[in-house]
Motif scaffolding. Structure first.
Motif, short mmCIF file in Angstrom:
data_model
loop_
_atom_site.label_atom_id
_atom_site.label_comp_id
_atom_site.label_asym_id
_atom_site.label_seq_id
_atom_site.Cartn_x
_atom_site.Cartn_y
_atom_site.Cartn_z
N GLY A 46 0.78 -1.23 0.00
CA GLY A 46 0.00 0.00 0.00
C GLY A 46 0.81 1.28 0.00
O GLY A 46 0.25 2.37 0.15
N LYS A 47 2.12 1.18 -0.21
CA LYS A 47 2.97 2.37 -0.13
C LYS A 47 2.62 3.39 -1.23
O LYS A 47 2.44 4.57 -0.95
CB LYS A 47 4.45 1.99 -0.26
CG LYS A 47 4.90 0.93 0.73
CD LYS A 47 6.37 0.59 0.56
CE LYS A 47 6.76 0.09 -0.81
NZ LYS A 47 6.17 -1.21 -1.19
N SER A 48 2.52 2.92 -2.46
CA SER A 48 2.22 3.86 -3.56
C SER A 48 0.82 4.42 -3.40
O SER A 48 0.56 5.58 -3.75
CB SER A 48 2.33 3.15 -4.91
OG SER A 48 3.65 2.77 -5.15
N THR A 49 -0.09 3.61 -2.87
CA THR A 49 -1.46 4.10 -2.68
C THR A 49 -1.48 5.22 -1.64
O THR A 49 -2.18 6.22 -1.82
CB THR A 49 -2.38 2.93 -2.28
OG1 THR A 49 -2.25 1.89 -3.24
CG2 THR A 49 -3.83 3.39 -2.21
N VAL A 50 -0.69 5.09 -0.58
CA VAL A 50 -0.59 6.19 0.39
C VAL A 50 -0.12 7.44 -0.33
O VAL A 50 -0.72 8.51 -0.23
CB VAL A 50 0.43 5.87 1.52
CG1 VAL A 50 0.71 7.12 2.35
CG2 VAL A 50 -0.09 4.78 2.41
N CYS A 51 0.94 7.29 -1.11
CA CYS A 51 1.54 8.48 -1.72
C CYS A 51 0.57 9.11 -2.72
O CYS A 51 0.43 10.33 -2.77
CB CYS A 51 2.91 8.08 -2.25
SG CYS A 51 3.29 8.36 -3.90
N LYS A 56 -4.15 13.11 -3.91
CA LYS A 56 -5.41 12.80 -4.59
C LYS A 56 -5.23 12.42 -6.06
O LYS A 56 -5.91 12.94 -6.94
CB LYS A 56 -6.39 13.97 -4.45
CG LYS A 56 -6.89 14.12 -3.03
CD LYS A 56 -7.87 15.27 -2.88
CE LYS A 56 -9.26 14.94 -3.34
NZ LYS A 56 -10.20 16.03 -3.08
N MET A 57 -4.26 11.55 -6.30
CA MET A 57 -4.07 11.05 -7.67
C MET A 57 -4.52 9.60 -7.71
O MET A 57 -3.75 8.71 -8.05
CB MET A 57 -2.59 11.11 -8.05
CG MET A 57 -2.13 12.49 -8.41
SD MET A 57 -0.35 12.50 -8.69
CE MET A 57 -0.22 11.60 -10.21
N MET A 58 -5.78 9.35 -7.30
CA MET A 58 -6.22 7.97 -7.18
C MET A 58 -6.61 7.40 -8.53
O MET A 58 -7.48 7.93 -9.20
CB MET A 58 -7.44 7.89 -6.26
CG MET A 58 -7.10 8.12 -4.82
SD MET A 58 -7.10 9.84 -4.37
CE MET A 58 -8.82 10.21 -4.38
N PRO A 59 -5.95 6.31 -8.93
CA PRO A 59 -6.41 5.65 -10.15
C PRO A 59 -7.76 4.99 -9.86
O PRO A 59 -7.93 4.45 -8.76
CB PRO A 59 -5.34 4.60 -10.44
CG PRO A 59 -4.65 4.37 -9.14
CD PRO A 59 -4.83 5.60 -8.30
N PRO A 60 -8.72 5.04 -10.80
CA PRO A 60 -9.99 4.38 -10.52
C PRO A 60 -9.78 2.89 -10.32
O PRO A 60 -8.89 2.33 -10.94
CB PRO A 60 -10.83 4.67 -11.78
CG PRO A 60 -9.87 5.14 -12.82
CD PRO A 60 -8.66 5.67 -12.11
N PRO A 61 -10.56 2.22 -9.48
CA PRO A 61 -11.67 2.73 -8.68
C PRO A 61 -11.24 3.18 -7.26
O PRO A 61 -12.00 2.99 -6.31
CB PRO A 61 -12.58 1.50 -8.60
CG PRO A 61 -11.60 0.34 -8.52
CD PRO A 61 -10.38 0.76 -9.30
#
Ligand SMILES: Nc1ncnc2c1ncn2[C@@H]1O[C@H](COP(=O)(O)OP(=O)(O)O)[C@@H](O)[C@H]1O
Ligand code: SF4
Ligand SMILES: [Mg+2]
Length: 323
Positions: A46-51, A56-61
């Motif tokens: 989950g490291k890249s997801t935190v960053c 707020k650069m969330m790839p969908p979904p």
């Protein structure tokens, strides 16, 4: 303490039709102004997801389900995309593992730097001078010549330097680097690590380094959090973490470190991180942990202070064991 970033109870899930991946599940940490802060853990933790959720650069979904991210006291999770774009192209800069994803293959290097400079309302001449200065700052030889070139004319290490120069053009105060050296060979990795360290000092930035390599943390970071299965399982100053690793996962990471001093053989942690789409009762590390007891599977162990300023999320942290 003067914190540049404060993250509280952040949850970012990938909410697909068939399943929900809890990639970041109740994560709390802060970054002190001027420090280099590390986020370490194996791939898929989950490291890249935190960053990505910080900016707020969330790839969908992907979406932020709960929690807050405050930059200099300003809440970012509620900003509009337009406001957020200004933050990303300004105060917060990002560099990634693969510079090719951020660089444009059909634009000259100078034009990509100019894009990053555009908020600064400089004349053409000033932009050119700043571009040359930035390439020089990241140690690219013959900067005037390189300004006219395209990214395919650069080696892997030089591409990473170009990406850093473009990011620095916006004068970020916080630099987030997601596995900035992972794709590079070892000598080039060391050069980029030293470069980021020097730039941080020269430009007075705060830096977040995301890496799967505790060796990088050891060389660069003042403080570090260890992530496992979307959770923070340990947090400490870097020296303290290496001297007194408390969580069995951290101990495993240290044992598998190729560059650890005095270690003759590598001992990789058996198994792999769990599937984050499945419900995990209790400690997420239980299936791989040699110290697991039935109590470990009852509830998620909370992060708690086990030594001064040192947090760990293991029900057996009271037991001192050697690494
Ligand atoms: N776009 C996506 N859609 C669904 N799941 C994703 C997506 N991106 C990442 N994941 C999942 O989120 C989890 C964390 O991934 P990631 O943040 O990339 O971890 P790390 O950077 O630590 O390797 C993994 O289980 C990964 O499969
Ligand atoms: S809580 Fe139990 S299973 Fe989890 S890391 Fe600690 S000892 Fe291992
Ligand atoms: Mg990653």
């Amino acid at each position: 303490m003067d914190n540049i970033l404060e993250v509280e109870h952040l949850k970012m899930y990938y909410c697909g039709k068939a399943e929900t991946v809890r990639a970041v599940d109740d994560v709390t940490f802060h970054v002190v102004r001027g420090e280099t802060f590390g986020i370490v853990g194996e791939s898929g933790c989950g490291k890249s997801t935190v960053c990505k959720s910080l900016v707020k650069m969330m790839p969908p979904p992907g979406r932020i389900v709960d929690g807050s991210v405050r930059y200099n006291g300003r809440e970012l999770t509620t900003l509009s995309e337009g406001q957020m774009r200004a933050v990303r192209g300004g105060e917060i800069g990002m560099i990634f593992q693969d510079p090719m994803t951020a660089l444009n293959p059909v634009m000259r290097i100078k034009d990509q730097i100019y894009e990053s400079l555009r908020r600064q309302k400089l004349s053409k001449k000033e932009m050119y001078a700043r571009g040359v200065e930035l390439l020089r700052l990241v140690d690219i030889p013959e900067p005037e010549k390189r300004m006219e070139e395209y990214v395919h004319q650069f080696s892997g290490g030089m591409r990473q330097r170009v990406m850093i120069a473009i990011t620095l053009a916006a004068n970020p105060k916080l630099l987030i680097a997601d596995e900035p050296t992972t794709a590079l060979d070892v000598t080039i990795q060391d050069q980029i690590i030293r470069l980021i360290g020097r730039l941080k000092e020269e430009l007075g930035m705060s830096v977040i380094i995301i890496t799967h390599d505790l060796g990088v943390v050891n060389e660069m970071c003042d403080r570090v959090v260890v992530m496992y299965a979307g959770h923070i399982v340990e947090q400490a100053e870097t020296r303290e973490l290496f001297d007194h690793p408390m969580h069995p996962y951290t101990r495993g990471l240290i044992r598998s470190l190729p560059r650890a001093e005095g270690r003759e053989k590598l001992e990789p942690i058996p198994g792999a991180p769990p599937n984050l789409a499945a419900e995990i009762p209790g400690c997420p590390f239980a299936d791989r942990c040699a110290r697991c007891t039935p109590a470990c599977r009852e509830a998620l162990p909370p992060l708690r202070e086990v030594r001064p300023g040192h947090l760990s999320a293991c029900v057996r942290d009271d037991l001192e064991v050697s690494v």
